[in-house]
Design a protein around this motif. Structure first.
Motif, PDB file in Angstrom:
ATOM      1  N   VAL A  27      54.089  38.507  53.318  1.00 51.62           N
ATOM      2  CA  VAL A  27      53.252  38.314  52.136  1.00 51.62           C
ATOM      3  C   VAL A  27      53.660  39.380  51.125  1.00 51.62           C
ATOM      4  CG1 VAL A  27      50.890  38.302  51.242  1.00 51.62           C
ATOM      5  CG2 VAL A  27      51.357  37.468  53.560  1.00 51.62           C
ATOM      6  N   ARG A  28      53.976  38.953  49.915  1.00 53.50           N
ATOM      7  CA  ARG A  28      54.347  39.900  48.872  1.00 53.50           C
ATOM      8  C   ARG A  28      53.126  40.695  48.431  1.00 53.50           C
ATOM      9  NH1 ARG A  28      58.085  36.413  44.714  1.00 53.50           N
ATOM     10  NH2 ARG A  28      59.873  36.192  46.100  1.00 53.50           N
ATOM     11  N   GLY A  29      53.353  41.887  47.915  1.00 48.32           N
ATOM     12  CA  GLY A  29      52.260  42.669  47.359  1.00 48.32           C
ATOM     13  C   GLY A  29      51.695  41.967  46.132  1.00 48.32           C
ATOM     14  N   ALA A  39      49.130  45.805  49.387  1.00 42.41           N
ATOM     15  CA  ALA A  39      50.533  46.083  49.696  1.00 42.41           C
ATOM     16  C   ALA A  39      51.173  44.916  50.457  1.00 42.41           C
ATOM     17  CB  ALA A  39      50.632  47.352  50.536  1.00 42.41           C
ATOM     18  N   PRO A  40      52.489  44.780  50.376  1.00 46.57           N
ATOM     19  CA  PRO A  40      53.187  43.741  51.159  1.00 46.57           C
ATOM     20  C   PRO A  40      52.889  43.912  52.650  1.00 46.57           C
ATOM     21  CG  PRO A  40      54.687  44.817  49.643  1.00 46.57           C
ATOM     22  CD  PRO A  40      53.415  45.594  49.612  1.00 46.57           C
ATOM     23  N   HIS A  41      52.766  42.794  53.363  1.00 45.33           N
ATOM     24  CA  HIS A  41      52.458  42.844  54.780  1.00 45.33           C
ATOM     25  C   HIS A  41      52.872  41.531  55.441  1.00 45.33           C
ATOM     26  CE1 HIS A  41      48.962  41.053  52.745  1.00 45.33           C
ATOM     27  NE2 HIS A  41      48.784  40.349  53.850  1.00 45.33           N
ATOM     28  N   ARG A  42      52.689  41.465  56.755  1.00 43.50           N
ATOM     29  CA  ARG A  42      52.946  40.236  57.504  1.00 43.50           C
ATOM     30  C   ARG A  42      51.616  39.620  57.874  1.00 43.50           C
ATOM     31  NH1 ARG A  42      57.594  38.890  58.336  1.00 43.50           N
ATOM     32  NH2 ARG A  42      57.180  37.534  60.099  1.00 43.50           N
ATOM     33  N   ALA A  43      51.575  38.290  57.972  1.00 47.85           N
ATOM     34  CA  ALA A  43      50.357  37.575  58.331  1.00 47.85           C
ATOM     35  C   ALA A  43      50.704  36.427  59.269  1.00 47.85           C
ATOM     36  CB  ALA A  43      49.686  37.025  57.071  1.00 47.85           C
ATOM     37  N   THR A  44      49.739  36.049  60.100  1.00 48.25           N
ATOM     38  CA  THR A  44      49.946  34.895  60.968  1.00 48.25           C
ATOM     39  C   THR A  44      49.957  33.635  60.115  1.00 48.25           C
ATOM     40  OG1 THR A  44      47.566  34.824  61.394  1.00 48.25           O
ATOM     41  CG2 THR A  44      48.928  35.895  63.046  1.00 48.25           C
ATOM     42  N   ASN A  45      50.695  32.636  60.553  1.00 52.38           N
ATOM     43  CA  ASN A  45      50.745  31.360  59.832  1.00 52.38           C
ATOM     44  C   ASN A  45      49.409  30.640  59.960  1.00 52.38           C
ATOM     45  OD1 ASN A  45      53.404  31.817  59.156  1.00 52.38           O
ATOM     46  ND2 ASN A  45      54.206  30.644  60.874  1.00 52.38           N
ATOM     47  N   PRO A  46      48.964  29.969  58.893  1.00 51.24           N
ATOM     48  CA  PRO A  46      47.714  29.219  58.985  1.00 51.24           C
ATOM     49  C   PRO A  46      47.838  28.089  60.008  1.00 51.24           C
ATOM     50  CG  PRO A  46      48.702  29.024  56.781  1.00 51.24           C
ATOM     51  CD  PRO A  46      49.607  29.861  57.600  1.00 51.24           C
ATOM     52  N   ASN A  47      46.783  27.920  60.823  1.00 46.94           N
ATOM     53  CA  ASN A  47      46.828  26.859  61.828  1.00 46.94           C
ATOM     54  C   ASN A  47      45.454  26.271  62.117  1.00 46.94           C
ATOM     55  OD1 ASN A  47      45.635  28.885  63.241  1.00 46.94           O
ATOM     56  ND2 ASN A  47      47.145  28.968  64.886  1.00 46.94           N
ATOM     57  N   GLY A  48      44.450  26.578  61.320  1.00 47.61           N
ATOM     58  CA  GLY A  48      43.141  25.972  61.493  1.00 47.61           C
ATOM     59  C   GLY A  48      42.218  26.669  62.471  1.00 47.61           C
ATOM     60  N   THR A  49      42.615  27.806  63.019  1.00 45.78           N
ATOM     61  CA  THR A  49      41.747  28.553  63.922  1.00 45.78           C
ATOM     62  C   THR A  49      41.725  30.021  63.515  1.00 45.78           C
ATOM     63  OG1 THR A  49      41.277  29.184  66.204  1.00 45.78           O
ATOM     64  CG2 THR A  49      43.585  28.946  65.620  1.00 45.78           C
TER      65      THR A  49
END
Length: 88
Positions: A27-29, A39-49
């Motif tokens: 994810v961009r800042g 700040a820029p970071h990593r996130a889990t992909n959306p999946n409905g839960t």
């Protein structure tokens, strides 16, 4: 026999590594409407839960080692105007 074991390991790695790598994204800042910078970071992909998000209780962020603190069953702050299940 060693060659067979090596081939098995290579085949498993070929399938498993891309599957693990695709569970998150960068994810961009950005700046929020209230001028707070995220700040820029990593996130889990959306999946409905909400149960497998890194910030959820019982999970640990693999990049930071930080344990999740969010109760997945608490009403969402983002949707506080919407009724939750069981409420009218």
């Amino acid at each position: 026999m060693k060659m067979m074991k090596m081939m098995t390991v290579v085949m498993i790695a070929t399938v498993a590594v891309p599957a693990v790598a695709q569970r998150s994204h960068s994810v961009r800042g950005y700046t929020r409407r209230d001028d707070t910078y995220v700040a820029p970071h990593r996130a889990t992909n959306p999946n409905g839960t909400k149960l497998d998000n890194w910030s959820t209780k019982g999970n640990v962020n693999p990049d930071t080692g930080k344990a999740g603190t969010v109760d997945p069953y608490a009403p969402s702050r983002l949707n506080s105007s919407r009724p939750t299940y069981g409420q009218q």
